[in-house]
Design an enzyme around this catalytic site. Structure first.
Site, PDB file in Angstrom:
ATOM      1  N   ASP A 161     -54.743 -16.159  -4.493  1.00  0.00           N
ATOM      2  CA  ASP A 161     -55.166 -15.869  -5.862  1.00  0.00           C
ATOM      3  C   ASP A 161     -55.010 -14.380  -6.185  1.00  0.00           C
ATOM      4  O   ASP A 161     -55.956 -13.699  -6.513  1.00  0.00           O
ATOM      5  CB  ASP A 161     -56.610 -16.316  -6.084  1.00  0.00           C
ATOM      6  N   GLU A 162     -53.765 -13.925  -6.119  1.00  0.00           N
ATOM      7  CA  GLU A 162     -53.459 -12.517  -6.384  1.00  0.00           C
ATOM      8  C   GLU A 162     -52.089 -12.456  -7.053  1.00  0.00           C
ATOM      9  O   GLU A 162     -51.995 -12.420  -8.266  1.00  0.00           O
ATOM     10  CB  GLU A 162     -53.499 -11.716  -5.083  1.00  0.00           C
ATOM     11  N   ASP A 215     -47.116  -8.826  -4.601  1.00  0.00           N
ATOM     12  CA  ASP A 215     -47.529  -8.571  -3.229  1.00  0.00           C
ATOM     13  C   ASP A 215     -47.383  -9.812  -2.365  1.00  0.00           C
ATOM     14  O   ASP A 215     -47.010  -9.735  -1.205  1.00  0.00           O
ATOM     15  CB  ASP A 215     -48.967  -8.060  -3.193  1.00  0.00           C
ATOM     16  N   GLU A 251     -48.489  -9.527   6.043  1.00  0.00           N
ATOM     17  CA  GLU A 251     -49.278  -8.464   5.426  1.00  0.00           C
ATOM     18  C   GLU A 251     -49.958  -7.604   6.481  1.00  0.00           C
ATOM     19  O   GLU A 251     -50.018  -6.379   6.367  1.00  0.00           O
ATOM     20  CB  GLU A 251     -50.331  -9.081   4.506  1.00  0.00           C
ATOM     21  N   TRP A 301     -49.202   4.623  -4.245  1.00  0.00           N
ATOM     22  CA  TRP A 301     -49.121   3.442  -5.095  1.00  0.00           C
ATOM     23  C   TRP A 301     -48.550   3.860  -6.458  1.00  0.00           C
ATOM     24  O   TRP A 301     -47.421   3.515  -6.808  1.00  0.00           O
ATOM     25  CB  TRP A 301     -50.505   2.800  -5.232  1.00  0.00           C
TER      26      TRP A 301
END
Length: 901
Positions: free
Chosen positions: A475-476, A470, A749, A541
């Site tokens: 922190d992803e 993404d 985003e 998704w």
């Protein structure tokens, strides 16, 4: 169909055509393949493109002379030139074959191609004598800590013919032979669903060996295997030990095989890399470097004996490109007191390479961010827990090149802070990504649109790093299924994404639950966070299970991916059907819906203006219908009828319940049109309603993640071209060109990540959480429309993989020209059109490669010239009845009357 007797019947030769570019579907760039039955492909080259392949013959043997032991497929009557399973028995581990091809065209047989080589990697777990080796003192570490060093010396007793190193790690590794890196790959073996699959690589290290003493050395970092993951955060997700798995096999001149494997005889220690994390960055203390440890003769007597672990299941060789340095670029530097501000000029994924000099113990610290705030400081709040900081401690006064280890950063800006006495001599920007081939290019007469396309390219590059993530900065950095679902088609336009996405789909199928439900993140790590129903089954998704394989089929004609993932697709659609209410609506469970719709509350981005139940039910209908198409392609007619009926029933239910609501939003109208939710008789009215919504909003977009890729195609399909361009060209917030106007170099985003006043969005999600990335590719799905509609170049799903190419430009928005090109499996396909105002002409220059055909669709606002009473546009193409003509391979120029019809 194999016809051995056919060869004699066609002795005519066609020397005008050459069979070139022999390759397999393995895109790793490695010396060996992990496929026991590689998929073969070739391309046909000729000065005169007007020919057709009728048959082919493949020969293979053990050496490139083709003088003995030659085997043949026989003559196979087929016009296919790719994804042909290698004939003969399956490859055995380490086996080498040479293969060549000749083709019978409509004129005769071509000469044999030059031979191509294929070598098998280790294909069976039983081939591995190596075992993972770990530093005992490091096992169980629950915090950031030093990278492990491993080494093993050995001797070569005589001359050797070849050498292969099969290597991977529990963690990420940098492996060397006699001090030289075995490859240019970074962060190997990448991130997969480690509990199911662990990738390894095969390197040809023949030239790195030397007579007498040799040494294999490796540094192993935490990586994704045991480093920090998710925003909570968690460590040791897959295991509590970093380990190396390496197996060197040397074939000696006498035919013997020397094998050096990781085992109890290896030694381990630590060195200058005191910590290395993907979110945190790396810390390197050069005073702790053990000089010469990577070379033969180093005294490792103080090192520890290793601990051996069990061999993990699911070892398979990587088949996609590795992460590598894609480019290095200069940066603009601004000097401050004991600090240098770096502006790379581009939001990117990578790191800084710095040449610095200073005294022993002097430090250099590098911090990263995507943007600077109103005070000129790095905006690091958006990184959340990702400190994204590299720290170096110098060993002496010598100028030293400083690069971080086992990490990457998403950034445009960086601050380099350093102690007094330190001199910064040079700063380079290093861009890293999975090394995919760029296959598509787009440009037009509007530089703002060109910049938008460039931003999409950079977002894909920065987020296609081992898996489709993404974002690359906070922190992803997770494989969110929704992001790639909406972007997969676009991805295949810009880069050769086939092997990359095929690899990710393997993990999706592995993580799929037994009941068919698909996780929202692949590899699935959402079970680590306290997120309620966030982990599984959100429509739009998890529908990536069906939509991504379809994108690969359309772009590459990939029948193999349909076969491999048919069961996964079927189980997801069947599970989804079981979630429907008695009236056919999907109202239960958590769904992200039209995520980040501008009308949603900032702290609750899933509460979009388009009803989530309508979105969920419509996506189910779309997925079931796509599955029906793929079932029909695979010859599963009963499945096709069943899933088509399933999708049609869901569409009727969604429209009966939510027609009025859908007509109130751009996303609702777009879904109704693009997914065929609305009855055919209502389509014109819905198109007009969608255009009215765009006009009322003065061109501002009001769609989120799921509506955005559909809204421009829906307007085009409805004939509302003026409003499609109004939406594209709007430079107010929210809109694509608003981002460009405010200096974006990647896709944001949030539409309002930086608002009209230049204020950076706080990203507030409530409860102290935040979400604000300037590098997310989801809204970049618009680039598919730039290719397919603005320039007018698209694959045809009825003859996929650009076997038939659709040239259907729709000029508008004041554009005077546009162009697009694609490197297809058949060769280059391209279109450039121009409107010549003086002569009121529309001129299109088109290129179609050998082996392909084209359909040129008459652009709106033009009419075909009359020439001798002939009708040059005899066909009607598409659901909207635009006139079209068929084109063969070669170059074409079409000159049309650009006055209104």
């Amino acid at each position: 169909m194999t016809l051995p007797a056919e060869r004699a019947a066609y002795e005519d030769e066609d020397t005008t055509v050459q069979v070139v570019e022999l390759h397999t579907a393995d895109d790793s760039g490695l010396i060996a393949t992990g496929a026991c039955r590689p998929l073969l492909a070739w391309r046909l080259h000729a000065e005169d493109p007007l020919f057709a392949q009728r048959s082919y013959e493949v020969e293979w043997t053990a050496d490139d002379s083709f003088r003995a032991g030659v085997c043949s497929s026989g003559v196979v009557r087929s016009d296919r030139s790719h994804d042909i399973e290698m004939p003969g028995p399956p490859l055995r581990s380490r086996e080498v074959r040479w293969w060549r091809v000749r083709v019978r065209t409509d004129r005769g047989w071509t000469p044999w191609s030059s031979p191509a080589r294929v070598e098998a990697a280790l294909l069976d777990q039983r081939d591995w004598s190596a075992r993972p080796v770990a530093l005992g003192a490091d096992i169980g570490r629950g915090t950031a800590g030093p990278a492990q060093l491993f080494r093993r010396e050995f001797r070569i007793p005589m001359n050797w013919r070849s050498a292969r190193l099969y290597v991977t790690a529990l963690g990420v590794h940098d492996t060397r032979l006699n001090g030289v890196a075995v490859g240019e790959d970074l962060l190997e073996p990448g991130w997969t669903s480690y509990g199911h699959r662990l990738l390894f690589s095969t390197y040809d290290v023949t030239s790195l060996l030397q007579p007498g003493a040799n040494v294999i050395s490796a540094t192993v970092g935490d990586g994704w295997y045991r480093g920090t993951l998710t925003w909570q955060p968690h460590r040791n997700v897959y295991g509590d030990a970093s380990a190396l798995i390496a197996q060197l096999e040397v074939e000696l001149d006498n035919g013997e095989r020397l094998v050096v494997s990781t085992d109890h005889a290896w030694r381990a220690s630590t060195g200058e890399i005191t910590s290395a994390g993907l979110y945190e960055g790396s810390s390197i203390d050069l005073r702790q470097r053990q000089e010469g440890w990577e070379l033969p003769g180093f005294d490792d007597g103080t090192w520890e004996s290793v601990v051996t672990l069990g061999l993990p299941a699911g070892l398979e060789q990587r088949a996609m490109p590795a992460i590598r340095v894609i480019e290095t670029r200069p940066a603009v530097l601004f000097a401050r007191r004991h600090r240098i501000r770096v502006d790379t000029g581009q939001n990117l994924t990578g790191y800084l390479r710095i040449t610095a000099a200073g005294g022993r113990g002097a430090t250099v610290v590098v911090r990263h961010a995507e943007v600077v705030d109103v005070n000129g400081e790095l905006h690091t709040v958006a990184l959340r827990g990702a400190t994204s900081t590299d720290t170096y401690v110098l060993a002496d006064e010598r100028a030293t090149v400083l690069s971080p280890a086992f990490t990457f950063h998403g950034f445009r800006y960086a601050d380099i802070a350093f102690d007094p006495g330190v001199t910064i001599h040079e700063v380079e920007v290093v861009v890293v990504a999975s090394d995919l081939t760029c296959t598509g290019a787009f440009s037009c007469s509007d530089e703002s649109i060109n910049k938008l396309f460039d931003n999409v390219l950079w977002s894909q590059r920065g987020n296609f790093l081992s898996l489709p993530t993404d974002c690359p900065q906070r922190d992803e950095r997770l494989g969110w299924t929704g992001d790639i679902q909406v972007f997969a088609s676009t991805a295949c336009h810009i880069f050769d994404s086939r092997s990359f996405l095929r690899n990710w789909l393997r993990d999706l199928a592995a993580e799929q639950r037994n009941d068919g439900c698909v996780p929202n993140v692949v590899p699935d790590v959402l079970h680590l966070v306290d997120a309620g129903d966030l982990e599984y089954g959100s429509t739009g998704w998890a529908d990536a299970a069906v939509i991504v394989p379809w994108a690969l089929y359309e772009a590459y004609g990939d029948m193999d991916v349909l076969a491999r993932h048919y069961d996964s697709m079927r189980r997801w659609v069947d599970w989804s059907q079981r979630q429907l209410d008695s009236d056919g609506i999907w109202s239960s469970g958590f769904h992200f819906g039209d995520w980040l719709d501008p009308g949603a509350p900032p702290e609750r981005p899933h509460e979009a203006t388009t009803p989530t139940a309508f979105v969920a039910t419509s996506y189910f209908a779309h997925g079931a219908r796509l599955l029906a198409r793929m079932a029909r392609i695979r010859g599963r007619d009963q499945d096709a009828e069943r899933y088509a009926a399933m999708g049609d029933a869901a569409a009727r239910a969604a429209w009966a319940r939510y027609a009025d609501d859908a007509l109130g939003t751009q996303t609702g109208c777009a879904i109704a049109l693009e997914f065929g939710i609305a009855p055919e008789d209502d389509r014109r009215e819905i198109g007009e309603r969608l255009a009215d919504l765009v006009r009322t909003a003065e061109g501002r977009i009001s769609t989120g993640f799921l509506g955005t890729p559909l809204v421009l195609p829906a307007l085009t399909a409805a004939g509302q071209h003026e409003q499609a361009y109004q939406l594209l060209l709007n430079d107010r917030c929210p809109g694509w060109l608003h981002q460009v106007r405010h200096g974006a170099t990647t896709i944001w985003e949030r539409w309002d990540a930086i608002d009209e006043s230049g204020t950076i969005h706080a990203g507030d999600l409530g409860n102290g959480a935040s979400m604000m990335s300037l590098n997310h590719y989801a809204y970049g799905a618009v680039a598919a429309w730039l290719f397919r509609v603005v320039a007018g170049l698209a694959p045809d799903a009825e003859a996929p993989g650009y076997r038939r190419i659709v040239f259907a430009p729709v000029p508008g928005g004041g554009l005077t020209w546009a162009r697009a090109e694609m490197k297809t499996r058949y060769g280059a396909a391209a279109i450039r059109w121009e409107i010549v105002a003086d002569s009121a002409s529309f001129i299109a220059d088109i290129e179609i490669p050998s082996g392909a055909s084209g359909v040129f669709v008459l652009p709106p606002g033009t009419r075909e010239p009359v020439s001798g009473g002939a009708e040059p546009f005899p066909r009607v193409y598409g659901a909207h009845g635009r006139k079209a003509m068929t084109l063969g391979p070669g170059r074409h120029r079409l000159v049309l009357d650009a006055r209104c019809e």
